[in-house]
Write a protein that holds these residues in place. Sequence first.
Motif, short mmCIF file in Angstrom:
data_model
loop_
_atom_site.label_atom_id
_atom_site.label_comp_id
_atom_site.label_asym_id
_atom_site.label_seq_id
_atom_site.Cartn_x
_atom_site.Cartn_y
_atom_site.Cartn_z
N GLU A 1 -7.65 -29.92 -10.42
CA GLU A 1 -8.83 -30.69 -11.21
C GLU A 1 -10.04 -31.29 -10.50
OE1 GLU A 1 -6.61 -34.37 -12.23
OE2 GLU A 1 -5.15 -33.33 -13.24
N SER A 2 -10.06 -31.20 -9.11
CA SER A 2 -11.38 -31.65 -8.41
C SER A 2 -12.23 -30.15 -8.35
CB SER A 2 -11.03 -31.89 -6.84
OG SER A 2 -10.39 -30.87 -6.39
N ASP B 1 -12.33 -27.97 -10.86
CA ASP B 1 -12.51 -27.70 -12.32
C ASP B 1 -14.00 -28.81 -12.06
OD1 ASP B 1 -10.86 -26.22 -12.85
OD2 ASP B 1 -9.47 -27.52 -13.75
N ASP B 2 -13.76 -30.15 -11.73
CA ASP B 2 -14.78 -31.16 -11.86
C ASP B 2 -16.07 -30.39 -11.30
OD1 ASP B 2 -13.32 -32.68 -13.07
OD2 ASP B 2 -12.59 -33.86 -11.30
N GLU B 3 -16.13 -29.80 -9.91
CA GLU B 3 -17.10 -29.36 -9.50
C GLU B 3 -17.65 -28.36 -10.05
OE1 GLU B 3 -16.20 -28.20 -5.30
OE2 GLU B 3 -15.08 -29.97 -4.91
N GLU C 1 -17.83 -27.90 -13.25
CA GLU C 1 -18.57 -28.36 -14.36
C GLU C 1 -19.92 -28.92 -14.05
OE1 GLU C 1 -16.36 -31.18 -16.48
OE2 GLU C 1 -14.76 -29.93 -17.00
N GLN C 2 -19.92 -29.45 -12.83
CA GLN C 2 -20.99 -30.14 -12.05
C GLN C 2 -22.14 -29.03 -11.75
OE1 GLN C 2 -19.87 -32.70 -8.91
NE2 GLN C 2 -19.12 -34.24 -10.30
#
Length: 143
Positions: A15-16, A18-20, A22-23
Amino acid sequence: MLDTDVPSSRDTELESFDDEIEQIDLAAEGSGPERSLSEDIDALIDDGKTYVEAELAYQKTRLSYVAGNGKSGIGFALAALAFLHLALIGLVVGVVLTLAPHIGPLWATLAVVAVLLLGVVIFGFAAKKRFSKAAGVFQDDGK
């Protein structure tokens, strides 16, 4: 509560990530203006010019390297031919000196010169024949 209800450390890592991602995607979208086709073509032409200049510089360097080695190679070949010439002179003198006691110095000299002139004639005609063949390639066949 079941063991499957608790998120594993691997799930939180994914999940982390994926967040990176997206950013990064959001940052890349707003990072700069889009280029037009003409700008891409100009960039391609500039890259082509740079490539040609680099290739020319490489070939010039390569040519100078080969020329330098070629010059020294020619010098060494000429030196080798000079030593060969001196060795052949020594051989001729040796043959004359060897024949002199048997047939006399004058006849020994004449015999050696005659054999050498015969070699000149044979190799001269062979060279003429080869040069004629080579020249025949460049002559017009009347077509």
